[in-house]
Design a protein around this motif. Sequence first.
Motif, short mmCIF file in Angstrom:
data_model
loop_
_atom_site.label_atom_id
_atom_site.label_comp_id
_atom_site.label_asym_id
_atom_site.label_seq_id
_atom_site.Cartn_x
_atom_site.Cartn_y
_atom_site.Cartn_z
N ARG A 283 -16.33 -53.41 58.45
CA ARG A 283 -16.69 -54.57 57.62
C ARG A 283 -16.59 -55.86 58.43
N GLN A 284 -15.50 -55.99 59.20
CA GLN A 284 -15.32 -57.22 59.97
C GLN A 284 -16.39 -57.36 61.05
N PHE A 285 -16.76 -56.26 61.71
CA PHE A 285 -17.80 -56.35 62.74
C PHE A 285 -19.16 -56.74 62.14
N ILE A 286 -19.43 -56.26 60.92
CA ILE A 286 -20.70 -56.58 60.26
C ILE A 286 -20.72 -58.02 59.75
N GLU A 287 -19.62 -58.42 59.06
CA GLU A 287 -19.58 -59.74 58.44
C GLU A 287 -19.27 -60.86 59.44
N ARG A 288 -18.71 -60.50 60.59
CA ARG A 288 -18.37 -61.51 61.60
C ARG A 288 -18.99 -61.10 62.94
N PRO A 289 -20.29 -61.24 63.08
CA PRO A 289 -20.95 -60.80 64.32
C PRO A 289 -20.48 -61.56 65.56
N GLY A 290 -19.88 -62.73 65.36
CA GLY A 290 -19.40 -63.51 66.50
C GLY A 290 -18.19 -62.91 67.18
N ILE A 291 -17.58 -61.90 66.55
CA ILE A 291 -16.40 -61.27 67.15
C ILE A 291 -16.73 -60.68 68.52
N MET A 292 -17.88 -60.02 68.63
CA MET A 292 -18.25 -59.35 69.87
C MET A 292 -18.50 -60.34 71.00
N ASP A 293 -18.84 -61.58 70.68
CA ASP A 293 -19.10 -62.59 71.72
C ASP A 293 -17.92 -63.54 71.90
N TYR A 294 -16.75 -63.17 71.31
CA TYR A 294 -15.54 -63.99 71.37
C TYR A 294 -15.70 -65.34 70.67
N LYS A 295 -16.74 -65.47 69.80
CA LYS A 295 -16.95 -66.73 69.10
C LYS A 295 -16.10 -66.79 67.82
N GLU A 296 -15.78 -65.63 67.27
CA GLU A 296 -14.94 -65.55 66.08
C GLU A 296 -13.73 -64.68 66.38
N LYS A 297 -12.62 -65.00 65.71
CA LYS A 297 -11.40 -64.23 65.91
C LYS A 297 -11.26 -63.20 64.79
N PRO A 298 -10.95 -61.95 65.11
CA PRO A 298 -10.79 -60.94 64.06
C PRO A 298 -9.59 -61.25 63.16
N ASP A 299 -9.62 -60.71 61.95
CA ASP A 299 -8.50 -60.86 61.01
C ASP A 299 -7.54 -59.69 61.24
N TYR A 300 -6.63 -59.87 62.19
CA TYR A 300 -5.68 -58.80 62.51
C TYR A 300 -4.75 -58.50 61.34
N GLY A 301 -4.34 -59.56 60.63
CA GLY A 301 -3.37 -59.41 59.55
C GLY A 301 -3.86 -58.49 58.44
N ARG A 302 -5.17 -58.50 58.18
CA ARG A 302 -5.72 -57.66 57.12
C ARG A 302 -5.52 -56.18 57.45
N CYS A 303 -5.77 -55.79 58.69
CA CYS A 303 -5.58 -54.39 59.09
C CYS A 303 -4.10 -54.00 59.05
N VAL A 304 -3.24 -54.91 59.48
CA VAL A 304 -1.80 -54.63 59.43
C VAL A 304 -1.35 -54.39 58.00
N ALA A 305 -1.82 -55.22 57.06
CA ALA A 305 -1.43 -55.08 55.65
C ALA A 305 -1.94 -53.76 55.07
N ILE A 306 -3.19 -53.38 55.40
CA ILE A 306 -3.76 -52.14 54.89
C ILE A 306 -2.95 -50.93 55.36
N VAL A 307 -2.67 -50.90 56.66
CA VAL A 307 -1.94 -49.75 57.22
C VAL A 307 -0.53 -49.69 56.66
N ALA A 308 0.14 -50.83 56.53
CA ALA A 308 1.52 -50.86 56.05
C ALA A 308 1.62 -50.32 54.62
N SER A 309 0.77 -50.81 53.73
CA SER A 309 0.85 -50.36 52.33
C SER A 309 0.47 -48.90 52.19
N ALA A 310 -0.56 -48.47 52.94
CA ALA A 310 -1.01 -47.08 52.83
C ALA A 310 0.03 -46.11 53.39
#
Length: 783
Positions: A631-658
Amino acid sequence: TPLLLVYLSRKLLQVFRVLMKINPRALIVLLLLVVCGVFYLGASTSPIIVFVFCICTLSLFFSLYLTKWVLAKDEGPPEMSEISDAIRDGAEGFFRTQYGAISKMACILALVILFIYLFRTITPQQEASGLGRTTSAYITVIAFLLGAVCSGLAGYVGMWVSVRANVRVSSAARRSAREALQIAVRAGGFSAIVVVGMAVFGVALLYATFYVWLGVDSPDSMKVTDLPLLLVGYGFGASFVALFAQLGGGIYTKAADVGADLVGKVEQGIPEDDPRNPAVIADLVGDNVGDCAARGADLFESIAAEIISAMILGATMAQRCKIEDPSGFILFPLVVHSFDLVVSSVGILSIRGTRDSGLISPIEDPMAIMQKGYSITILLAVLTFGGSTRWLLYTEQAPTAWFNFALCGLVGIITAYAFVWISKYYTDYKHEPVRLLALSSSTGHGTNIIAGVSLGMEATALPVLVISIAIISAFWLGRTCGLVDELGNPTGGLFGTAVATMGMLSTAAYVLTMDMFGPIADNAGGIVEMSQQPESVREITDILDAVGNTTKATTKGFAIGSAALASFLLFSAYMDEVAAFAQLPFKEVDIAIPEVFVGGLLGSMLIFLFSGWACSAVGRTAQEVVTEVRRQFIERPGIMDYKEKPDYGRCVAIVASASLREMIKPGALAILSPMAVGIIFRILGHATGQPLLGAKVVASMLMFATVTGILMALFLNTSGGAWDNAKKYIETGALGGKGSEAHKAAITGDTVGDPFKDTAGPSIHVLIKMLATITLVMAPIFL
């Protein structure tokens, strides 16, 4: 009630905060008073206990020295520190949440144990000594809660040091490979010394407290040979916390790792630990909570269970042989592990850095350096073990018995070395098995999976042969030591096996150091990659990371070997306890009885069901991670060009709760199964005139689960470690290197192996020991 326990824990936290505000000098005086109180307890018990307390105190100062030394190293440039802080916050946040959930479950289980013990029968020995149901119940609950707290603290220590050492290893790799290695080893050594020291100190303190409180060996009171049975709650509490820590941490680390690899490496074609991958921080956090915290709790539990079972068997043998002073046989395990702290400290200090600075020195083989330290540790362990047997196990009734027991210890030390070597052979890419596995990747994903599964199955043969030879040799040496009971029957066989187990664990602190080295090196590599350091620095951390995979695999092999021997001892202790409660002989289990055979089937089934649930928990959680990363790669295409920063915290929260959600089902299965089986067959036994049926079925369940668990864990650990290092071997440039078809197939194998080696496999180590301790604690309800 649980609310009362939560209230008490909050009060203890408030007390701790008040202590932190006290003037340092006043705090030192207070600590000295506590130390004096502890040593007074030891002096009132035995000089041996005083010796153990002294060694544990010295090891504490040594661990503080290691901490100061590691933390004095620089953290590198700001970009490294920023990544390290994110990892630290994620790890500590998950740890607080996970152990908060575990503590609530532990409080509920403590109440269940209290209820059972208040209404259970007591042994004639306990009745004669005046130890009533109420006292016995509170002693067991106190021991259980203390074991749980110490196990949780052991896990926290492992995680605390790793999240602070990783960035310092990364920074050192810019200067010298040897310096980076030394920092990682000493950071792991701090954690190992604290974990082992805590296990030894906790059992010794509990033993001394009960000795003084109950007036042991005074007229009309409990005999010292009956005291070790009161400690089984400590082992159960340690096992309980270690199981959930390993499950929750293992699910966390591998779900994040699998999710990051599947989308990052396979779909997007970006390197491992690339800062553009939204799941990369969650993956690095997982190394700390899954490998460091969980493994610390795991080995703490192993040592505590082995010490207690050996104390029980030593006391039983001393009682049967009418040995005048049985304290040496009872306290021998504590002395052995005290010397473990000493010899392992020497081994850790033997790994030194280089004097040159300012240049990246060529790296030596890190595995060879650590093996050299392990060889020094083993040599010293042989000498101290022999001295310990002569000091504590010499008796006029059999003047040469101590020498036989020294040979039993040597058998255990050789077994430990053999396990480390076998695991290294099957998981290090310098050897043929992993290279053949890598070669199978060149023909596709399917052949890689087939080769990995077959390698894991093959790798169960040598360890089983080694365990078998060790058990028979140690039993025979103990049996022929010259100690006999009143009827003239030799009685030292089981204690000989216990001594061999102690020999195997006599270098446990150094082995845990090698294990902790793995995730610290892995994290260091991730920080170097994310902070975009030069390729030469990444080459150093890659080599350390590959060696870390091997040391983690060898430690798991070591843990399985020790679990096999310790479970054999706990099984024997369980049979002795049932005989004491039932006042009936209970020396064998006949699997020709249909109900007993069914108990064995249920034990084997438990291992497969538990493994399946643990692996599927990783799969389900990884699916959530994959969905989020896509989802993040699709909604934030600038991630691959280092123009946008990924939302690391969202993945951490998902893994922790699961992971917290997913750890409940397999954990509950492990705890409730033996209790349910024992109670059901106890009722059936009373209905059909078979008074010990419940105890026999549980014994069969325990026996089959142990055998199946050993084989399953060996298979899972070895195949997972081999898949991982086959991928690492290809990444060195072999078979086309990174991005080749062989590399893609190797990534698939590594993905399959992740839950094998870091979730299900290590959890089985804990499971088979927890089954043994829970049957010891709950034995009265099966009668």
